[in-house]
Design a protein around this motif. Sequence first.
Motif, PDB file in Angstrom:
ATOM      1  N   ASP A 443      17.422  36.708   6.320  1.00  0.00           N
ATOM      2  CA  ASP A 443      17.712  37.756   5.347  1.00  0.00           C
ATOM      3  C   ASP A 443      19.103  37.539   4.764  1.00  0.00           C
ATOM      4  OD1 ASP A 443      19.643  40.056   6.882  1.00  0.00           O
ATOM      5  OD2 ASP A 443      18.538  38.656   8.168  1.00  0.00           O
ATOM      6  N   ALA A 444      19.299  37.991   3.534  1.00  0.00           N
ATOM      7  CA  ALA A 444      20.536  37.709   2.812  1.00  0.00           C
ATOM      8  C   ALA A 444      21.766  38.244   3.537  1.00  0.00           C
ATOM      9  CB  ALA A 444      20.462  38.297   1.406  1.00  0.00           C
ATOM     10  N   ALA A 445      21.685  39.476   4.020  1.00  0.00           N
ATOM     11  CA  ALA A 445      22.858  40.070   4.670  1.00  0.00           C
ATOM     12  C   ALA A 445      23.209  39.327   5.957  1.00  0.00           C
ATOM     13  CB  ALA A 445      22.607  41.546   4.950  1.00  0.00           C
ATOM     14  N   GLY A 446      22.209  39.043   6.773  1.00  0.00           N
ATOM     15  CA  GLY A 446      22.471  38.354   8.033  1.00  0.00           C
ATOM     16  C   GLY A 446      22.944  36.937   7.835  1.00  0.00           C
ATOM     17  N   LEU A 447      22.342  36.236   6.876  1.00  0.00           N
ATOM     18  CA  LEU A 447      22.749  34.850   6.624  1.00  0.00           C
ATOM     19  C   LEU A 447      24.161  34.790   6.050  1.00  0.00           C
ATOM     20  CD1 LEU A 447      21.995  31.898   6.706  1.00  0.00           C
ATOM     21  CD2 LEU A 447      20.857  32.169   4.475  1.00  0.00           C
ATOM     22  N   THR A 448      24.510  35.766   5.215  1.00  0.00           N
ATOM     23  CA  THR A 448      25.874  35.808   4.667  1.00  0.00           C
ATOM     24  C   THR A 448      26.896  36.007   5.779  1.00  0.00           C
ATOM     25  OG1 THR A 448      25.114  36.670   2.537  1.00  0.00           O
ATOM     26  CG2 THR A 448      27.429  37.018   3.104  1.00  0.00           C
ATOM     27  N   ARG A 449      26.608  36.938   6.683  1.00  0.00           N
ATOM     28  CA  ARG A 449      27.539  37.157   7.794  1.00  0.00           C
ATOM     29  C   ARG A 449      27.698  35.892   8.633  1.00  0.00           C
ATOM     30  NH1 ARG A 449      24.854  42.206   7.991  1.00  0.00           N
ATOM     31  NH2 ARG A 449      23.449  41.418   9.625  1.00  0.00           N
TER      32      ARG A 449
END
Length: 495
Positions: A443-449
Amino acid sequence: MELDFERCYQATCSRDPRFDGWFIVGVRTTGIYCRPSCPSPVCPKPANVTFYRTAAAAQLAGLRACKRCRPDAVPGSPEWNTRADVVGRAMRLIAGGVVDREGVPGLARQLAVSVRHLHRLLVEAVGAPPLALARSQRAYQARLLVETTGMPFGEVAFAAGFASIRQFNDTLREVFDATPSQLRAAVRRRGHPHPAAGLTLRLAVRPPYDPDGVVGWLAARALPGIEEYADGAYRRVLRLPGGPGTVTLRPAPNHVHATFRLATVADLGAAVARCRRLLDLDADPASYLPVLAADPALAPLTKAVPGLRLPGPVDGAEVALRAVLGPHAESMAAAFGEPLPSPDGGLTHTFPNPAAIAAADVALPAARAGMVRELAQRLGTGELCLDEGADRAAIRSGLLAVPGLGPAQVEGLMLHALGDPDAFPVADPGLQSAARAHELPADAAGLTRRANRWRPWRGYGAHLLWRARSIVCSPRQPDSRPSAERVCGRQTPSA
Protein backbone atom coordinates in the motif's frame (compact mmCIF):
# COMPACT_ATOMS: atom_id res chain seq x y z
CA MET A 1 32.36 14.07 0.10
CA GLU A 2 34.54 16.31 2.27
CA LEU A 3 38.24 16.25 1.45
CA ASP A 4 39.47 14.79 4.70
CA PHE A 5 43.24 14.69 4.25
CA GLU A 6 43.87 11.46 6.14
CA ARG A 7 41.13 9.58 4.35
CA CYS A 8 42.19 10.86 0.93
CA TYR A 9 45.83 10.09 1.63
CA GLN A 10 44.99 6.55 2.75
CA ALA A 11 42.95 5.99 -0.43
CA THR A 12 45.84 7.33 -2.52
CA CYS A 13 48.51 5.13 -0.91
CA SER A 14 46.26 2.07 -1.23
CA ARG A 15 45.56 3.02 -4.88
CA ASP A 16 41.85 2.54 -4.31
CA PRO A 17 39.98 2.93 -7.65
CA ARG A 18 36.68 3.51 -5.83
CA PHE A 19 37.77 7.10 -5.22
CA ASP A 20 38.63 7.88 -8.86
CA GLY A 21 36.60 10.90 -9.90
CA TRP A 22 35.78 11.87 -6.31
CA PHE A 23 38.98 13.90 -5.89
CA ILE A 24 42.29 14.73 -7.55
CA VAL A 25 45.75 14.15 -6.05
CA GLY A 26 48.22 16.99 -6.64
CA VAL A 27 51.94 16.38 -6.07
CA ARG A 28 53.89 19.62 -5.79
CA THR A 29 57.37 18.08 -6.16
CA THR A 30 56.58 16.53 -9.55
CA GLY A 31 54.15 19.20 -10.72
CA ILE A 32 51.50 16.66 -11.72
CA TYR A 33 48.02 15.66 -10.63
CA CYS A 34 46.75 12.07 -10.57
CA ARG A 35 43.74 9.94 -9.90
CA PRO A 36 43.75 8.22 -6.48
CA SER A 37 44.45 4.83 -8.09
CA CYS A 38 47.58 6.00 -9.93
CA PRO A 39 49.89 2.95 -10.25
CA SER A 40 53.01 4.94 -9.38
CA PRO A 41 55.23 2.62 -7.29
CA VAL A 42 55.88 5.28 -4.65
CA CYS A 43 53.27 7.02 -2.53
CA PRO A 44 54.17 10.72 -2.27
CA LYS A 45 55.04 12.16 1.11
CA PRO A 46 52.10 13.86 2.87
CA ALA A 47 53.93 17.17 2.95
CA ASN A 48 54.09 17.18 -0.85
CA VAL A 49 50.43 16.37 -1.49
CA THR A 50 47.36 18.57 -1.95
CA PHE A 51 43.91 17.20 -2.68
CA TYR A 52 41.54 18.99 -5.07
CA ARG A 53 37.84 18.60 -5.81
CA THR A 54 38.32 18.99 -9.56
CA ALA A 55 41.00 18.74 -12.24
CA ALA A 56 40.34 22.40 -13.01
CA ALA A 57 41.47 23.37 -9.50
CA ALA A 58 44.66 21.35 -9.92
CA GLN A 59 45.32 23.01 -13.26
CA LEU A 60 44.85 26.46 -11.71
CA ALA A 61 47.54 25.47 -9.19
CA GLY A 62 49.94 24.97 -12.10
CA LEU A 63 49.85 21.16 -12.21
CA ARG A 64 49.61 19.00 -15.34
CA ALA A 65 47.88 15.66 -15.83
CA CYS A 66 49.80 12.48 -15.03
CA LYS A 67 50.76 10.53 -18.15
CA ARG A 68 50.75 7.25 -16.29
CA CYS A 69 47.25 7.18 -14.77
CA ARG A 70 45.32 9.52 -17.13
CA PRO A 71 43.16 11.33 -14.52
CA ASP A 72 41.08 12.76 -17.37
CA ALA A 73 39.91 9.27 -18.40
CA VAL A 74 37.83 8.49 -15.31
CA PRO A 75 34.09 9.02 -14.69
CA GLY A 76 33.11 12.35 -13.21
CA SER A 77 32.22 12.91 -9.60
CA PRO A 78 28.81 11.37 -8.83
CA GLU A 79 28.19 14.26 -6.45
CA TRP A 80 27.25 16.66 -9.25
CA ASN A 81 24.41 14.44 -10.48
CA THR A 82 22.83 14.20 -7.04
CA ARG A 83 23.28 17.66 -5.54
CA ALA A 84 20.22 19.86 -5.96
CA ASP A 85 21.86 23.16 -4.93
CA VAL A 86 23.25 25.87 -7.22
CA VAL A 87 26.70 24.28 -7.31
CA GLY A 88 25.38 20.89 -8.41
CA ARG A 89 23.13 22.49 -11.02
CA ALA A 90 26.01 24.62 -12.30
CA MET A 91 28.32 21.61 -12.63
CA ARG A 92 25.71 19.73 -14.65
CA LEU A 93 25.14 22.70 -16.95
CA ILE A 94 28.88 23.22 -17.47
CA ALA A 95 29.20 19.54 -18.38
CA GLY A 96 26.41 20.09 -20.91
CA GLY A 97 28.38 22.86 -22.62
CA VAL A 98 26.37 25.91 -21.52
CA VAL A 99 29.49 28.02 -20.93
CA ASP A 100 30.79 27.22 -24.43
CA ARG A 101 27.47 28.22 -26.01
CA GLU A 102 26.29 31.10 -23.81
CA GLY A 103 29.30 32.12 -21.72
CA VAL A 104 29.37 32.55 -17.95
CA PRO A 105 26.60 35.22 -18.05
CA GLY A 106 24.31 32.68 -19.76
CA LEU A 107 25.12 30.09 -17.10
CA ALA A 108 24.40 32.56 -14.30
CA ARG A 109 21.15 33.61 -15.99
CA GLN A 110 19.91 29.99 -16.12
CA LEU A 111 20.70 29.61 -12.42
CA ALA A 112 19.10 32.96 -11.54
CA VAL A 113 22.20 34.24 -9.73
CA SER A 114 24.74 36.95 -10.48
CA VAL A 115 28.03 36.12 -12.22
CA ARG A 116 29.95 37.28 -9.16
CA HIS A 117 27.91 35.12 -6.78
CA LEU A 118 28.26 32.08 -9.06
CA HIS A 119 32.03 32.60 -9.25
CA ARG A 120 32.26 32.74 -5.46
CA LEU A 121 30.10 29.65 -4.93
CA LEU A 122 32.10 27.50 -7.35
CA VAL A 123 35.50 28.61 -6.07
CA GLU A 124 34.43 27.84 -2.50
CA ALA A 125 32.90 24.46 -3.40
CA VAL A 126 35.20 23.02 -6.07
CA GLY A 127 38.24 25.31 -6.11
CA ALA A 128 37.73 26.72 -9.62
CA PRO A 129 35.51 29.34 -11.34
CA PRO A 130 33.18 28.54 -14.26
CA LEU A 131 35.66 29.42 -17.03
CA ALA A 132 38.36 27.19 -15.56
CA LEU A 133 35.91 24.31 -15.21
CA ALA A 134 34.78 24.72 -18.81
CA ARG A 135 38.41 24.92 -20.00
CA SER A 136 39.28 21.71 -18.18
CA GLN A 137 36.31 19.99 -19.80
CA ARG A 138 37.39 21.25 -23.25
CA ALA A 139 40.86 19.81 -22.70
CA TYR A 140 39.45 16.41 -21.76
CA GLN A 141 37.05 16.42 -24.73
CA ALA A 142 39.85 17.44 -27.10
CA ARG A 143 42.17 14.68 -25.92
CA LEU A 144 39.39 12.13 -26.28
CA LEU A 145 38.82 13.20 -29.88
CA VAL A 146 42.52 13.36 -30.71
CA GLU A 147 43.11 9.84 -29.43
CA THR A 148 39.94 8.05 -30.48
CA THR A 149 39.10 9.60 -33.87
CA GLY A 150 40.92 10.55 -37.03
CA MET A 151 39.38 14.04 -37.13
CA PRO A 152 41.65 16.87 -38.34
CA PHE A 153 42.90 18.95 -35.44
CA GLY A 154 41.00 22.02 -36.60
CA GLU A 155 37.73 20.09 -36.36
CA VAL A 156 38.77 18.69 -32.98
CA ALA A 157 39.37 22.19 -31.63
CA PHE A 158 35.94 23.33 -32.84
CA ALA A 159 34.18 20.22 -31.51
CA ALA A 160 35.78 20.61 -28.08
CA GLY A 161 34.68 24.24 -27.81
CA PHE A 162 37.97 26.10 -28.31
CA ALA A 163 37.84 29.54 -29.90
CA SER A 164 41.04 29.03 -31.92
CA ILE A 165 43.63 26.45 -32.94
CA ARG A 166 46.24 28.31 -30.91
CA GLN A 167 44.12 28.12 -27.76
CA PHE A 168 43.58 24.42 -28.43
CA ASN A 169 47.31 23.74 -28.85
CA ASP A 170 48.33 25.82 -25.84
CA THR A 171 45.77 24.21 -23.54
CA LEU A 172 46.74 20.63 -24.45
CA ARG A 173 50.41 21.47 -24.01
CA GLU A 174 49.76 23.04 -20.62
CA VAL A 175 47.41 20.37 -19.27
CA PHE A 176 48.91 17.20 -20.77
CA ASP A 177 52.49 18.30 -21.51
CA ALA A 178 52.06 17.12 -25.09
CA THR A 179 50.99 18.52 -28.44
CA PRO A 180 47.96 17.08 -30.28
CA SER A 181 50.32 15.37 -32.74
CA GLN A 182 52.25 13.72 -29.90
CA LEU A 183 49.04 12.48 -28.26
CA ARG A 184 47.80 10.93 -31.51
CA ALA A 185 51.18 9.41 -32.33
CA ALA A 186 51.32 7.75 -28.91
CA VAL A 187 48.00 6.04 -29.58
CA ARG A 188 49.22 4.75 -32.92
CA ARG A 189 52.37 3.35 -31.32
CA ARG A 190 50.17 1.41 -28.90
CA GLY A 191 48.42 -0.18 -31.86
CA HIS A 192 44.96 1.34 -31.43
CA PRO A 193 43.75 2.36 -34.93
CA HIS A 194 41.07 4.99 -35.35
CA PRO A 195 37.61 4.01 -36.58
CA ALA A 196 37.18 4.32 -40.33
CA ALA A 197 34.21 6.67 -40.01
CA GLY A 198 31.95 8.36 -37.52
CA LEU A 199 32.61 9.71 -34.06
CA THR A 200 33.15 6.65 -31.90
CA LEU A 201 34.20 7.29 -28.32
CA ARG A 202 34.83 5.05 -25.34
CA LEU A 203 32.90 6.44 -22.37
CA ALA A 204 34.40 5.67 -18.97
CA VAL A 205 32.24 3.84 -16.43
CA ARG A 206 32.64 3.63 -12.67
CA PRO A 207 32.49 -0.12 -11.99
CA PRO A 208 30.64 -2.23 -11.17
CA TYR A 209 28.09 -1.54 -13.88
CA ASP A 210 24.82 -3.28 -14.78
CA PRO A 211 24.47 -2.75 -18.55
CA ASP A 212 21.68 -5.32 -18.87
CA GLY A 213 19.50 -3.46 -16.40
CA VAL A 214 20.04 -0.04 -17.99
CA VAL A 215 19.73 -1.09 -21.63
CA GLY A 216 16.87 -3.46 -20.84
CA TRP A 217 14.93 -0.65 -19.19
CA LEU A 218 15.47 1.66 -22.18
CA ALA A 219 14.78 -1.01 -24.80
CA ALA A 220 11.50 -2.01 -23.17
CA ARG A 221 10.22 1.56 -23.49
CA ALA A 222 11.65 2.43 -26.92
CA LEU A 223 9.45 4.47 -29.29
CA PRO A 224 9.70 3.34 -32.94
CA GLY A 225 11.51 5.84 -35.13
CA ILE A 226 13.08 7.56 -32.12
CA GLU A 227 14.70 4.61 -30.35
CA GLU A 228 15.61 1.03 -31.20
CA TYR A 229 17.47 -1.90 -29.73
CA ALA A 230 19.29 -4.44 -31.89
CA ASP A 231 22.32 -6.70 -31.60
CA GLY A 232 23.14 -5.61 -28.06
CA ALA A 233 23.12 -1.88 -28.88
CA TYR A 234 20.64 0.81 -27.89
CA ARG A 235 20.20 3.58 -30.45
CA ARG A 236 18.25 6.80 -30.24
CA VAL A 237 17.72 10.28 -31.67
CA LEU A 238 19.14 13.24 -29.76
CA ARG A 239 17.74 16.77 -29.90
CA LEU A 240 20.86 18.95 -29.59
CA PRO A 241 21.58 22.71 -29.73
CA GLY A 242 22.94 22.53 -33.30
CA GLY A 243 20.27 20.17 -34.65
CA PRO A 244 19.16 16.54 -34.33
CA GLY A 245 21.69 13.74 -34.11
CA THR A 246 21.80 10.05 -33.30
CA VAL A 247 23.85 7.85 -31.01
CA THR A 248 24.52 4.13 -30.85
CA LEU A 249 25.40 2.94 -27.34
CA ARG A 250 26.96 -0.47 -26.85
CA PRO A 251 27.61 -1.01 -23.12
CA ALA A 252 30.25 -3.30 -21.66
CA PRO A 253 31.04 -3.99 -17.99
CA ASN A 254 33.77 -1.32 -17.75
CA HIS A 255 33.01 1.11 -20.57
CA VAL A 256 30.45 2.11 -23.21
CA HIS A 257 31.18 2.47 -26.91
CA ALA A 258 29.26 5.48 -28.25
CA THR A 259 29.03 6.28 -31.96
CA PHE A 260 27.55 9.68 -32.81
CA ARG A 261 26.07 11.15 -35.97
CA LEU A 262 25.72 14.89 -35.37
CA ALA A 263 24.55 17.93 -37.32
CA THR A 264 27.67 19.75 -36.08
CA VAL A 265 30.71 18.52 -34.16
CA ALA A 266 30.20 21.43 -31.78
CA ASP A 267 27.35 19.38 -30.25
CA LEU A 268 29.64 16.53 -29.21
CA GLY A 269 30.18 17.76 -25.64
CA ALA A 270 26.44 18.13 -25.04
CA ALA A 271 25.75 14.74 -26.63
CA VAL A 272 28.35 12.98 -24.45
CA ALA A 273 27.02 14.65 -21.28
CA ARG A 274 23.46 13.56 -22.08
CA CYS A 275 24.50 9.98 -22.80
CA ARG A 276 26.45 9.81 -19.55
CA ARG A 277 23.34 11.02 -17.75
CA LEU A 278 21.10 8.60 -19.65
CA LEU A 279 23.23 5.61 -18.64
CA ASP A 280 24.11 7.00 -15.18
CA LEU A 281 27.81 6.40 -15.85
CA ASP A 282 29.10 8.69 -13.09
CA ALA A 283 27.10 7.11 -10.27
CA ASP A 284 28.94 5.44 -7.40
CA PRO A 285 27.17 2.29 -6.13
CA ALA A 286 29.23 2.51 -2.94
CA SER A 287 27.18 5.60 -2.04
CA TYR A 288 23.68 4.20 -2.32
CA LEU A 289 23.84 0.40 -2.22
CA PRO A 290 24.90 0.23 1.47
CA VAL A 291 21.91 2.41 2.36
CA LEU A 292 19.56 0.14 0.43
CA ALA A 293 21.23 -3.02 1.74
CA ALA A 294 20.49 -1.92 5.31
CA ASP A 295 16.88 -2.91 4.59
CA PRO A 296 16.65 -6.72 4.94
CA ALA A 297 14.15 -6.90 2.07
CA LEU A 298 16.54 -5.22 -0.35
CA ALA A 299 19.84 -6.66 0.85
CA PRO A 300 19.72 -9.80 -1.35
CA LEU A 301 18.87 -7.70 -4.40
CA THR A 302 21.78 -5.31 -3.86
CA LYS A 303 24.09 -8.34 -3.90
CA ALA A 304 22.48 -9.57 -7.11
CA VAL A 305 22.83 -6.21 -8.87
CA PRO A 306 26.05 -4.61 -7.52
CA GLY A 307 26.21 -2.32 -10.55
CA LEU A 308 22.69 -0.90 -10.17
CA ARG A 309 22.08 2.31 -12.09
CA LEU A 310 19.16 4.70 -12.49
CA PRO A 311 18.53 5.42 -16.22
CA GLY A 312 18.24 9.16 -16.70
CA PRO A 313 16.77 11.50 -19.32
CA VAL A 314 18.46 12.88 -22.42
CA ASP A 315 15.55 15.30 -22.80
CA GLY A 316 13.39 15.98 -19.75
CA ALA A 317 10.56 17.55 -21.76
CA GLU A 318 10.36 14.47 -23.99
CA VAL A 319 10.22 12.11 -21.02
CA ALA A 320 7.54 14.16 -19.28
CA LEU A 321 5.32 14.40 -22.34
CA ARG A 322 5.70 10.71 -23.13
CA ALA A 323 4.64 9.92 -19.58
CA VAL A 324 1.44 11.98 -19.71
CA LEU A 325 0.60 10.87 -23.25
CA GLY A 326 0.85 7.24 -22.17
CA PRO A 327 -0.25 4.86 -24.95
CA HIS A 328 -0.78 7.81 -27.31
CA ALA A 329 2.92 8.78 -27.33
CA GLU A 330 3.81 6.55 -30.29
CA SER A 331 1.10 7.87 -32.60
CA MET A 332 1.78 11.46 -31.52
CA ALA A 333 5.50 11.05 -32.26
CA ALA A 334 4.82 9.52 -35.67
CA ALA A 335 2.35 12.27 -36.62
CA PHE A 336 4.16 15.37 -35.31
CA GLY A 337 7.82 14.41 -34.99
CA GLU A 338 10.33 16.23 -37.21
CA PRO A 339 11.96 13.98 -39.85
CA LEU A 340 15.73 13.63 -39.61
CA PRO A 341 17.66 15.16 -42.52
CA SER A 342 19.02 11.68 -43.16
CA PRO A 343 17.49 8.58 -41.51
CA ASP A 344 19.91 6.44 -39.52
CA GLY A 345 18.68 2.89 -39.84
CA GLY A 346 15.39 2.68 -37.97
CA LEU A 347 15.84 6.17 -36.50
CA THR A 348 13.75 8.51 -38.65
CA HIS A 349 12.42 11.46 -36.62
CA THR A 350 12.67 13.44 -33.41
CA PHE A 351 10.06 13.47 -30.70
CA PRO A 352 7.72 16.47 -31.24
CA ASN A 353 8.74 19.62 -29.44
CA PRO A 354 6.38 20.87 -26.70
CA ALA A 355 4.97 23.68 -28.85
CA ALA A 356 3.92 21.21 -31.55
CA ILE A 357 2.15 19.00 -29.02
CA ALA A 358 0.41 21.98 -27.41
CA ALA A 359 -0.94 23.06 -30.81
CA ALA A 360 -1.83 19.55 -32.03
CA ASP A 361 -5.49 18.80 -32.61
CA VAL A 362 -5.70 15.11 -31.78
CA ALA A 363 -8.36 12.90 -30.27
CA LEU A 364 -7.41 12.25 -26.65
CA PRO A 365 -9.65 11.57 -23.65
CA ALA A 366 -10.81 14.92 -22.32
CA ALA A 367 -9.00 14.73 -18.98
CA ARG A 368 -5.73 13.63 -20.59
CA ALA A 369 -5.99 16.18 -23.42
CA GLY A 370 -6.19 19.13 -21.04
CA MET A 371 -3.28 17.88 -18.94
CA VAL A 372 -1.10 17.21 -22.00
CA ARG A 373 -1.84 20.60 -23.54
CA GLU A 374 -1.21 22.51 -20.31
CA LEU A 375 2.08 20.71 -19.60
CA ALA A 376 3.24 21.14 -23.21
CA GLN A 377 2.45 24.86 -23.14
CA ARG A 378 4.40 25.40 -19.92
CA LEU A 379 7.35 23.44 -21.29
CA GLY A 380 7.20 25.26 -24.62
CA THR A 381 7.22 28.74 -23.06
CA GLY A 382 10.01 27.86 -20.61
CA GLU A 383 7.79 28.27 -17.55
CA LEU A 384 8.87 24.70 -16.79
CA CYS A 385 12.40 23.76 -17.84
CA LEU A 386 13.35 20.14 -17.20
CA ASP A 387 17.05 20.36 -17.97
CA GLU A 388 20.29 19.64 -16.10
CA GLY A 389 20.20 22.96 -14.27
CA ALA A 390 16.60 22.82 -13.10
CA ASP A 391 15.77 23.75 -9.51
CA ARG A 392 14.15 20.52 -8.29
CA ALA A 393 12.03 22.14 -5.61
CA ALA A 394 10.70 24.75 -8.04
CA ILE A 395 10.02 22.12 -10.71
CA ARG A 396 8.09 19.93 -8.26
CA SER A 397 5.90 22.93 -7.34
CA GLY A 398 5.46 23.83 -11.00
CA LEU A 399 4.41 20.30 -11.97
CA LEU A 400 1.93 20.11 -9.11
CA ALA A 401 0.34 23.31 -10.47
CA VAL A 402 -0.47 21.61 -13.80
CA PRO A 403 -4.18 20.66 -13.73
CA GLY A 404 -4.57 16.89 -13.74
CA LEU A 405 -1.08 16.07 -12.42
CA GLY A 406 -1.22 14.64 -8.93
CA PRO A 407 1.57 14.00 -6.43
CA ALA A 408 2.02 10.38 -7.54
CA GLN A 409 2.51 11.35 -11.21
CA VAL A 410 4.78 14.24 -10.26
CA GLU A 411 7.08 11.88 -8.34
CA GLY A 412 7.39 9.74 -11.46
CA LEU A 413 8.28 12.79 -13.54
CA MET A 414 10.80 13.98 -10.96
CA LEU A 415 12.49 10.58 -11.12
CA HIS A 416 12.45 9.91 -14.86
CA ALA A 417 12.31 13.38 -16.45
CA LEU A 418 14.58 15.19 -13.99
CA GLY A 419 16.73 12.39 -12.59
CA ASP A 420 16.03 13.19 -8.93
CA PRO A 421 17.66 10.27 -7.05
CA ASP A 422 15.27 10.63 -4.09
CA ALA A 423 11.99 10.77 -6.02
CA PHE A 424 9.73 7.82 -5.26
CA PRO A 425 6.67 7.09 -7.49
CA VAL A 426 4.92 5.01 -4.87
CA ALA A 427 1.67 4.69 -6.86
CA ASP A 428 3.34 2.91 -9.79
CA PRO A 429 1.64 -0.51 -10.16
CA GLY A 430 4.87 -2.24 -11.16
CA LEU A 431 6.64 -0.86 -8.12
CA GLN A 432 3.85 -2.01 -5.81
CA SER A 433 3.87 -5.46 -7.40
CA ALA A 434 7.63 -5.79 -6.93
CA ALA A 435 7.34 -4.55 -3.35
CA ARG A 436 4.73 -7.17 -2.59
CA ALA A 437 6.94 -9.90 -4.09
CA HIS A 438 9.76 -8.92 -1.76
CA GLU A 439 7.70 -8.76 1.42
CA LEU A 440 7.51 -4.97 1.51
CA PRO A 441 4.28 -3.07 2.16
CA ALA A 442 2.34 -2.81 -1.08
CA ASP A 443 0.00 0.00 0.00
CA ALA A 444 1.16 3.53 -0.76
CA ALA A 445 1.29 4.75 2.84
CA GLY A 446 3.16 1.72 4.16
CA LEU A 447 5.60 1.58 1.26
CA THR A 448 6.33 5.31 1.61
CA ARG A 449 7.13 4.90 5.30
CA ARG A 450 9.42 1.97 4.54
CA ALA A 451 11.12 3.80 1.66
CA ASN A 452 11.94 6.73 3.91
CA ARG A 453 14.66 4.50 5.35
CA TRP A 454 16.37 4.63 1.96
CA ARG A 455 16.63 8.43 1.73
CA PRO A 456 18.23 10.18 -0.09
CA TRP A 457 18.35 7.23 -2.53
CA ARG A 458 14.69 6.25 -2.81
CA GLY A 459 14.85 6.54 -6.61
CA TYR A 460 17.57 3.89 -6.70
CA GLY A 461 15.47 1.79 -4.34
CA ALA A 462 12.53 2.03 -6.73
CA HIS A 463 14.68 1.04 -9.68
CA LEU A 464 16.16 -1.86 -7.73
CA LEU A 465 12.64 -3.20 -7.22
CA TRP A 466 11.78 -2.72 -10.89
CA ARG A 467 15.05 -4.43 -11.80
CA ALA A 468 14.15 -7.31 -9.50
CA ARG A 469 11.17 -8.15 -11.71
CA SER A 470 13.61 -9.40 -14.38
CA ILE A 471 15.76 -11.40 -11.94
CA VAL A 472 15.11 -15.11 -11.63
CA CYS A 473 15.84 -16.05 -8.03
CA SER A 474 17.20 -19.41 -7.02
CA PRO A 475 18.99 -20.64 -3.90
CA ARG A 476 22.61 -19.57 -3.72
CA GLN A 477 25.33 -22.17 -3.50
CA PRO A 478 27.61 -21.78 -0.47
CA ASP A 479 30.65 -20.65 -2.43
CA SER A 480 29.02 -19.04 -5.45
CA ARG A 481 29.38 -15.40 -6.34
CA PRO A 482 26.29 -13.16 -6.30
CA SER A 483 24.75 -12.86 -9.74
CA ALA A 484 21.50 -11.80 -11.34
CA GLU A 485 20.41 -15.45 -11.35
CA ARG A 486 21.37 -16.40 -7.77
CA VAL A 487 19.74 -14.10 -5.29
CA CYS A 488 17.22 -14.65 -2.61
CA GLY A 489 15.74 -18.11 -2.80
CA ARG A 490 12.26 -17.01 -3.87
CA GLN A 491 10.72 -16.36 -7.25
CA THR A 492 9.98 -12.80 -8.29
CA PRO A 493 7.46 -11.82 -10.96
CA SER A 494 8.85 -11.78 -14.49
CA ALA A 495 9.00 -8.50 -16.35
